[in-house]
Motif scaffolding. Structure first.
Motif, short mmCIF file in Angstrom:
data_model
loop_
_atom_site.label_atom_id
_atom_site.label_comp_id
_atom_site.label_asym_id
_atom_site.label_seq_id
_atom_site.Cartn_x
_atom_site.Cartn_y
_atom_site.Cartn_z
N TYR A 74 0.92 -1.04 -0.16
CA TYR A 74 0.15 0.18 -0.02
C TYR A 74 1.00 1.30 -0.08
O TYR A 74 2.10 1.18 0.36
CB TYR A 74 -0.92 -0.10 1.05
N THR A 75 0.22 2.33 -0.66
CA THR A 75 1.08 3.62 -0.43
C THR A 75 0.48 4.34 0.96
O THR A 75 -0.45 4.18 1.41
CB THR A 75 0.52 4.50 -1.55
N TRP A 76 1.46 5.05 1.41
CA TRP A 76 1.13 5.80 2.73
C TRP A 76 1.93 7.19 2.97
O TRP A 76 2.73 7.49 1.72
CB TRP A 76 1.32 4.79 3.97
N HIS A 77 2.21 7.70 3.91
CA HIS A 77 2.66 8.86 4.19
C HIS A 77 2.02 10.24 3.81
O HIS A 77 2.44 11.00 3.12
CB HIS A 77 4.00 9.04 3.60
N THR A 78 0.70 10.23 4.25
CA THR A 78 -0.04 11.46 4.09
C THR A 78 0.25 12.03 5.63
O THR A 78 -0.34 12.08 6.63
CB THR A 78 -1.69 11.13 3.94
#
Length: 158
Positions: A74-78
């Protein structure tokens, strides 16, 4: 591996089912990471991150691959102001984190168990970064722990 990739390999002595539970069950993720994820773990689903009383949902924070017991990505880092305040990250550090490209995390179980030759069972191989890539804020924070505000509000530099 290209210059934008950071690879960290850890070997965990457990079953694929228990590892999957540890990565996806809110009770486990809260216990070990202090974070819970709210989603159905289907490809393309939003990854809603909950930490320190703050809920972070962003259209670019999504599940990329979900193959139970085998692979999760998954993508993250908001990095929002609300998140930074809840977990004690200085605004200057938060702004640097938010300016960097979004990270992708992938948990991948090989087809057969393996470990570094000569290492004892259950041991971990330290993460290795591409030496040609300058360490970005996320990589430095991951290596040294997230910067937190001290009792007087000061923050340690990354």
């Amino acid at each position: 591996m290209d210059s934008t990739t950071f690879l960290s390999t850890t070997y965990i002595r457990t079953t694929p089912e228990r590892l999957w539970q540890a990565l996806t069950d809110p009770a486990f993720t809260d216990r070990y990471w202090g974070v819970t994820f709210e989603n159905d773990w289907a490809k393309g689903s939003p990854l809603v991150w909950k930490q320190g009383g703050v809920t972070i949902a962003h259209p670019e924070q999504v599940v990329l691959v979900c193959d139970p017991y085998r692979r999760l990505s998954y993508t993250w880092h908001t990095f929002t102001e609300e998140w930074a305040g809840a977990v004690g990250v200085d605004e200057d550090v938060r702004a640097r984190l938010a300016a960097e490209r979004r990270s992708t995390v992938t948990f991948d179980r090989p087809a057969s168990p393996c470990r570094t030759p000569g290492s004892p069972p259950g041991s971990a191989e330290p993460g290795r970064a591409d030496p040609t890539r300058p360490a970005d804020t996320v990589t430095r924070a991951r290596r040294g722990g997230w910067t937190r505000r001290g009792p007087s509000g000061e923050a340690a530099a990354l």
